[in-house]
Design a protein around this motif. Structure first.
Motif, PDB file in Angstrom:
ATOM      1  N   ILE A 827      21.415  -7.516  -0.729  1.00 52.78           N
ATOM      2  CA  ILE A 827      21.089  -8.718   0.028  1.00 52.78           C
ATOM      3  C   ILE A 827      21.859  -8.768   1.331  1.00 52.78           C
ATOM      4  O   ILE A 827      21.340  -9.243   2.357  1.00 52.78           O
ATOM      5  N   ASN A 828      23.093  -8.229   1.335  1.00 48.86           N
ATOM      6  CA  ASN A 828      23.883  -8.328   2.565  1.00 48.86           C
ATOM      7  C   ASN A 828      23.324  -7.472   3.692  1.00 48.86           C
ATOM      8  O   ASN A 828      23.715  -7.633   4.844  1.00 48.86           O
ATOM      9  N   THR A 829      22.389  -6.563   3.384  1.00 49.10           N
ATOM     10  CA  THR A 829      21.735  -5.835   4.471  1.00 49.10           C
ATOM     11  C   THR A 829      20.854  -6.764   5.303  1.00 49.10           C
ATOM     12  O   THR A 829      20.466  -6.411   6.418  1.00 49.10           O
ATOM     13  N   GLY A 830      20.542  -7.914   4.731  1.00 42.73           N
ATOM     14  CA  GLY A 830      19.751  -8.886   5.479  1.00 42.73           C
ATOM     15  C   GLY A 830      20.519  -9.548   6.607  1.00 42.73           C
ATOM     16  O   GLY A 830      19.923 -10.255   7.427  1.00 42.73           O
ATOM     17  N   ALA A 831      21.827  -9.324   6.684  1.00 39.35           N
ATOM     18  CA  ALA A 831      22.606  -9.944   7.759  1.00 39.35           C
ATOM     19  C   ALA A 831      22.119  -9.484   9.125  1.00 39.35           C
ATOM     20  O   ALA A 831      22.044 -10.274  10.079  1.00 39.35           O
ATOM     21  N   ASP A 832      21.789  -8.205   9.233  1.00 39.24           N
ATOM     22  CA  ASP A 832      21.292  -7.705  10.513  1.00 39.24           C
ATOM     23  C   ASP A 832      19.906  -8.254  10.837  1.00 39.24           C
ATOM     24  O   ASP A 832      19.496  -8.248  12.006  1.00 39.24           O
ATOM     25  N   ILE A 833      19.176  -8.698   9.825  1.00 39.92           N
ATOM     26  CA  ILE A 833      17.872  -9.336  10.049  1.00 39.92           C
ATOM     27  C   ILE A 833      18.064 -10.803  10.428  1.00 39.92           C
ATOM     28  O   ILE A 833      17.475 -11.293  11.399  1.00 39.92           O
ATOM     29  N   PHE A 834      18.928 -11.486   9.674  1.00 41.14           N
ATOM     30  CA  PHE A 834      19.107 -12.916   9.895  1.00 41.14           C
ATOM     31  C   PHE A 834      19.697 -13.219  11.277  1.00 41.14           C
ATOM     32  O   PHE A 834      19.420 -14.264  11.860  1.00 41.14           O
ATOM     33  N   LYS A 835      20.519 -12.318  11.791  1.00 40.61           N
ATOM     34  CA  LYS A 835      21.168 -12.598  13.071  1.00 40.61           C
ATOM     35  C   LYS A 835      20.160 -12.594  14.227  1.00 40.61           C
ATOM     36  O   LYS A 835      20.470 -13.076  15.319  1.00 40.61           O
ATOM     37  N   GLN A 836      18.956 -12.076  13.978  1.00 37.98           N
ATOM     38  CA  GLN A 836      17.927 -12.049  15.020  1.00 37.98           C
ATOM     39  C   GLN A 836      17.038 -13.280  14.986  1.00 37.98           C
ATOM     40  O   GLN A 836      16.055 -13.353  15.736  1.00 37.98           O
ATOM     41  N   TYR A 837      17.380 -14.241  14.149  1.00 43.90           N
ATOM     42  CA  TYR A 837      16.494 -15.382  13.901  1.00 43.90           C
ATOM     43  C   TYR A 837      16.181 -16.151  15.178  1.00 43.90           C
ATOM     44  O   TYR A 837      15.017 -16.488  15.449  1.00 43.90           O
ATOM     45  N   MET A 838      17.192 -16.437  15.983  1.00 44.18           N
ATOM     46  CA  MET A 838      16.970 -17.226  17.194  1.00 44.18           C
ATOM     47  C   MET A 838      16.326 -16.409  18.300  1.00 44.18           C
ATOM     48  O   MET A 838      15.403 -16.870  18.969  1.00 44.18           O
TER      49      MET A 838
END
Length: 1200
Positions: A827-838
């Motif tokens: 799940i922590n690999t999603g950090a690089d995805i979530f940081k692109q949210y804005m």
């Protein structure tokens, strides 16, 4: 008619609201006697609906003839009770009080706790009541039309009462009386219409008598005609006076009432008047009200306008009277076809269809075009209505030259109409959806669209002179023909229209079977001919090959059509041989799959042909592959093309057919391995080889060959992983897509539902593969539009190419996010995805947000840790770009802070569910902030201290106990000198500490889910008395005891019930808020609380050893959940705030009534009233004028 004429003075019989009379009449003591069993008021009889309306009215008429004052009093009370008023008009009130005084008295009898009244109540009983109420008024007038309504007493009294009630500030009175007055007017219109007919008959009889010779004229007949004519004229004048009183006293004021229901009633009834008595009402003086109200803000009112006009335009004889109205309001009607309310748009289109039928010249070409494009609307009722309009406009008018045309064939009338349909379809350049056009025309033109014989003739027959070069029209005709076949055989709208398949009736099922039989018999013969003619045309062949899936295959045998089946199979073979287009090859594969059905007798015939075709393709591929991979020789372009075309055909057939017996895995794996070793393999060959191998793996899984499947699957996954590093983008995308699919299929979930035997097939990606997949996403998905070099055919400036490229990138991101959601990658690999949210919110915001939501459902704590990790990554990136000296006003820092705020909002309002997750988020954030030492040396702020400012966005999600726990954990990292610092560089620490310490004073979110307060931000802080039972601590639990001591030193707000406002009458603000006396629930001043909590914290910090964060948090959780420890905090906190009259008016949403003010007062007194919530200029057209109503005068009345 405000005054009652000739009212009789009530005697003793009228006292108490009515007295009894003889049992022969159906009323006892002013109540209806039903079967001699029970006494009910007129309202109760109409409400229950047990008696026929006719008999109820007849009984009332008998009572009126016996004593009209008492009967009329019962009728008045009937209207009062129908309004929901609990009071009743007594005989004394009726005798001595004016209508305005009676209405004022009845207003005081309303129940202030409820704004409901019979006309607004839901349920079948109250719906029937409305119908019965309207029927009662209509029957009453009809039964009284020959005598009672002309006595200058009953109608004068009723009209005067209804006019007064319709001018009331009480919505219930206004609504009920307006409905009654409008129905009364409709009943009078019927009476006036009958009088008009009788007048005409009497006039003709009078003329006939007058034209006779005097010697032959009957004196009695002559005098009778004169008397009847005079009496009818007097009655007509009386009816006209009544109608004028209602129209001017009620309608003119109420058609623009503040309440939409009242306006709708007025417009609905005026439409009825104009339709019933067009000679009197169908003129511009009355039509203007309907035209003005078409600009109403409420959809239901606009809808009533359109339905009223439909009744007028339906009658073509009335067309001449509507010409001026049509010219004035036509543009408004056309614009309403795009109304935001779907029902209004549908009725506007139907009205235009009626206008079109009445005259072809009224609507211009631009008006018609605005309706034409609606046939492609996703909302089916709108599309069907537009289809009917289109059909009427284009197909309903036949010239004299079309009368003698044949019924079928190229030169038939239908042939001409089909050509018109094709030309219309082609001219709609913005739309390429033939299925939507066919569905729109289906209800009105299905007979034309099912004329497949004519369509086949248009395609197969030789073109007439001047019809050459019609290739584009033929392609469109093939598409329309296919869509019509699908619509006939499936009987449901295309995707995007409708909620799903509906249950067909027996008649529809029979029609469906008949159409399917016709399609099979007709196209079994024609389809091979069509394929032969258009064999090389990709678009036509692709559509034609979809027709067999709608065949009834039994007809090939029962109809002895085997030779046509052989012809079809030969043509399909020829298409496969000539084409390399993927779409055409997949259509051929799908057709073979449908025809190869073991349930039908044609299976063997088709299977043999299919096997022969596949044998030929596989043999050719094997032979070409050997030559292509032969060592020492470099293949030329022709060899590569032959390999690619053959491989594409095999791949297309492997998608729908099992080719396992040909062992294609070895050949494809060899091809892929050679491509890796040499690096010069054409990209399309690699892409097709990977796709074909993917199908091989899936067919092995379907067959259950475990040993071979496990070996081949793992080898293929490693091969795709190696291709992720290819320099070719198309190859990398194909490898990534296939890897994501295989990881999903062969994940741990393959063992679910009792399939534990498949455990050897589980394939878990290692850390290297996870990193490569993530890097692919970051490199190929999160790129700017201008940097994307992968748009189709290199068309960078083509808008369609950009949309297609974005769609492809969204699919790639969605494929990877599914791996996160199903816990296949960490799940922590999603950090690089979530940081692109804005940054990429417009392109991928919905995908990223849904991924966050799903991961939170899997593991709230891990999801929170991933969110803070994404913020940390962005923070580190900012440090690497800007250096150690961070300016918190920069756009980069503000962007991270805004992202944190967005993340905080995703946790929702129920803090108990996310309590542990939020606490762990703060823990990781604090550790990150103090992780790196100060670059300035000892005494300086830590490098990441500014991250605390970002972390403070999540402080509001902590409940009060956790704020104290997190604050104590923060102090573990702080030195004594840090707490004393006040420089700007320490502001993040100061603000973060303040956000944690604010919980004792302004904890606005520590409320159990579902309990909320409105209108205030001040909380009651009176401590609740603590009983011994509640505060008794369990012995031996030292940790709980420590935390309990900490809890007892903090005042916990108690549960205070929300004050129940029983009346909207305002009290004196001075009485509500004493100046010199402190309110018992007044909060402690913030300065005092801060000093108190600071002292408590210092004392505890000096006496207690800090436990670990996990111990502290679990301790608080335990104390929260344990019985008897923290029961005060278990209770929700609500607000108990005394508000001034101004605060109440602003914070509470009081719905109040309208008042009629004289025109001279409207502007002068407006400053004394609340803002006008019904601005006529916002509802009506500018030509309507000023409203007669101003809102919000009395606060003790009911909801609008």
């Amino acid at each position: 008619m405000a005054a009652r004429k000739g009212k009789k003075v009530l005697g003793d019989k009228a006292k108490g609201g009515g007295a009894g009379w003889g049992p022969g009449v159906g009323w006892v003591n002013g109540h209806h006697q039903e079967n001699g069993m029970e006494n009910m008021t007129l309202f109760e009889v109409v409400k229950m609906g047990k008696s026929a309306t006719q008999s109820v009215v007849d009984d009332w008429i008998e009572a009126y003839k016996h004593d009209r004052d008492i009967a009329l009093l019962d009728l008045i009370n009937f209207f009062i009770q129908c309004s929901g008023c609990k009071g009743a008009v007594s005989g004394e009130m009726f005798r001595h009080m004016q209508n305005s005084e009676i209405i004022r008295k009845m207003t005081e009898e309303f129940d202030e706790d409820s704004g409901d009244y019979p006309l607004t109540l839901s349920g079948p009983q109250w719906k029937k009541f409305r119908i019965s109420f309207c029927d009662f008024i209509a029957v009453l007038v009809r039964q009284c039309q020959y005598s009672i309504i002309y006595d200058e007493y009953m109608m004068d009294t009723v009209i005067s009462l209804l006019t007064g009630l319709s001018d009331s500030q009480v919505r219930a009175f206004r609504h009920t009386s307006t409905l009654a007055a409008m129905k009364l007017m409709t009943a009078l219109v019927n009476v006036a219409l009958n009088l008009s007919i009788n007048m005409d008959n009497t006039q003709r009889q009078y003329e006939a008598e007058r034209n006779k010779v005097i010697a032959k004229r009957a004196n009695e007949g002559w005098s009778s005609c004169c008397k009847s004519e005079k009496e009818l004229q007097e009655n007509q004048d009386e009816i006209e006076n009544m109608m004028n009183a209602i129209f001017k006293g009620v309608f003119v004021h109420r058609y623009r009432d503040a309440i939409a229901e009242i306006r709708a009633v007025c417009i609905e009834e005026i439409g009825v008047w104009m339709k019933l008595y067009s000679d009197a009402f169908l003129n511009d003086s009355y039509l203007k009200y309907v035209g003005w109200t078409m600009h109403d803000k409420q959809g239901e009112v606009r809808l009533k306008c359109l339905t009223a006009l439909q009744g007028l335009y339906y009658n073509r004889e009335l067309g001449t009277r509507l010409e001026l109205f049509t010219s004035r309001f036509k543009d408004r009607i056309v614009s309403m076809t795009l109304d935001k309310e779907y029902d209004v748009a549908v009725q506007a289109i139907k009205l235009l269809t009626l206008v079109l039928q009445s005259s072809d010249e009224v609507l211009t070409a631009e008006d018609c075009e605005s309706v034409y494009h609606l046939v492609y609307s996703a909302h089916r009722p709108i599309a069907v209505s537009a289809g009917e309009f289109l059909f009427k406009k284009l197909f309903s008018h036949r010239g004299p030259e079309e009368e003698g045309l044949p019924r079928r064939g190229r030169q038939s009338l239908n042939g001409s109409l089909i050509k018109t349909t094709v030309f219309f379809f082609l001219e709609s350049e913005l739309h390429e959806h033939g299925a939507y056009l066919v569905d729109s025309l289906w209800d009105c033109g299905s007979e034309l669209l099912k004329d497949w014989e004519t369509m086949i003739s248009l395609l197969l027959d030789e073109p007439m002179p001047g019809e050459e070069g019609m290739n584009r029209q033929e392609t469109a005709l093939v598409e329309i023909m296919l869509c019509a076949i699908r619509q006939a055989c499936e009987c449901h709208p295309p995707v995007g229209r409708g909620t799903g398949k509906r249950v067909l009736t027996a008649k529809e099922k029979k029609t469906q079977l008949d159409d399917r039989t016709r399609v099979t018999e007709m196209f079994a013969v024609a389809l091979p001919l069509l394929l032969a003619k258009y064999c090389v045309d990709i678009d036509k062949v692709t559509n034609l090959l979809q027709i067999p899936k709608y065949f009834d295959l039994d007809i090939y045998t029962t109809g002895r059509l085997e030779k046509h089946l052989d012809a079809l199979l030969r043509q399909i073979w020829e298409v496969v041989d000539k084409h390399t287009d993927t779409e055409v090859l997949e259509a051929c594969s799908t057709t073979y799959h449908y025809l190869c059905n073991e349930e039908f007798t044609i299976y063997n015939r088709v299977d043999i042909t299919r096997s022969q075709l596949l044998d030929e393709l596989v043999d050719k591929f094997s032979r070409l592959l050997e030559d292509f991979l032969q060592e020492g020789e470099e293949p030329d372009d022709d060899d590569a093309y032959q390999v690619l075309s053959t491989l594409k055909k095999i791949t297309a057939f492997h998608n729908a057919h099992d080719l396992s017996k040909w062992d294609l895995f070895t050949s494809n794996y060899r091809l892929l391995n050679t491509g890796l070793q040499n690096g010069d393999m054409p990209e399309q060959i690699v892409v097709q080889a990977m796709q074909c191998t993917h199908y091989i793996i899936l067919w092995h899984l379907a067959k259950g060959d475990m040993v071979t499947l496990r070996k081949q699957m793992r080898a293929f996954c490693l091969m795709c992983q190696r291709y992720l590093n290819s320099i070719n983008t198309a190859v990398k995308e194909q490898a990534f897509t296939i890897l994501c699919d295989l990881l999903m299929i062969f994940s741990h979930q393959i063992m679910s539902s009792g399939r534990e035997q498949l455990e050897p097939l589980v394939y878990t990606p290692d850390s290297t593969l996870q990193a490569e997949l993530l890097n692919f996403i970051l490199d190929q998905v999160f790129i700017d539009q201008d940097d994307d070099n992968n748009s189709t055919d290199g068309q960078h400036d083509d808008e369609a190419g950009k949309i297609e490229a974005l769609h492809k990138r969204r699919n790639l991101l969605a494929a990877y996010c599914k791996l996160i959601i199903y816990n296949i990658v960490e799940i922590n690999t999603g950090a690089d995805i979530f940081k692109q949210y804005m940054r990429y919110y417009n392109d991928y915001g919905d995908i990223i947000k849904e991924t966050m939501s799903k991961t939170r459902q899997i593991d709230k704590t891990q999801c929170a840790k991933t969110l803070v990790l994404s913020l940390q990554k962005l923070f580190n990136e900012m440090l690497s770009e800007l250096g150690c000296n961070i300016d918190r006003s920069t756009s980069a820092f503000c962007g991270i802070k805004e992202l944190a705020r967005r993340f905080s909002l995703t946790f929702g309002l129920d803090q108990l569910k996310t309590r542990e997750a939020i606490a762990m988020l703060h823990k990781d954030g604090i550790e990150f902030a103090f992780k790196e030492p100060s670059p300035q040396g000892e005494g300086g702020p830590p490098l990441n201290l500014a991250f605390l400012d970002i972390l403070s966005e999540f402080s509001s999600k902590l409940i009060r106990q956790d704020k104290r726990t997190v604050h104590m954990y923060l102090e573990r990292f702080m030195t004594f000198q840090m707490a004393l610092q006040r420089e700007d560089c320490w502001l993040p620490l100061i603000s973060y500490r303040n956000s944690l310490q604010a919980g004792g004073d302004d904890d606005t979110m520590s409320v159990i889910s579902g309990i909320s307060s409105r209108g205030s931000t001040i909380r009651s802080k009176k401590p609740k008395p603590v009983t011994a039972a509640k505060r008794k601590l369990p012995e031996g639990d030292s940790t709980d005891a420590v935390w309990m001591n900490c809890e007892q030193n903090v005042q916990t707000p108690v549960m205070m019930p929300s004050p129940h406002l029983t009346s909207t009458v305002l009290r004196d603000p001075k009485k509500m808020r004493p100046e010199n006396k402190q309110h018992p629930h007044q909060p402690v001043p913030p300065q005092t609380q801060e000093q108190h909590h600071h002292h408590q914290a210092n004392r505890l910090g000096s006496q207690l050893a800090y436990p670990s964060f996990a111990d502290m948090f679990l301790c608080v959780l335990h104390s929260r959940r344990s019985s008897g420890l923290m029961e005060d905090d278990e209770q929700p906190i609500v607000e108990d705030v005394m508000m001034s009259s101004e605060d109440i008016n602003e914070g509470m949403d009081f719905d109040t009534m309208d008042i009629d003010l004289p025109a001279s007062k409207n502007r002068r007194e407006r400053t004394e009233l609340k803002p006008d919530y019904f601005d006529p200029s916002s509802i009506m057209d500018d030509s309507v004028g000023n409203s007669l109503f101003v809102k919000r005068r009395y606060f003790f009345l009911f909801k609008i």
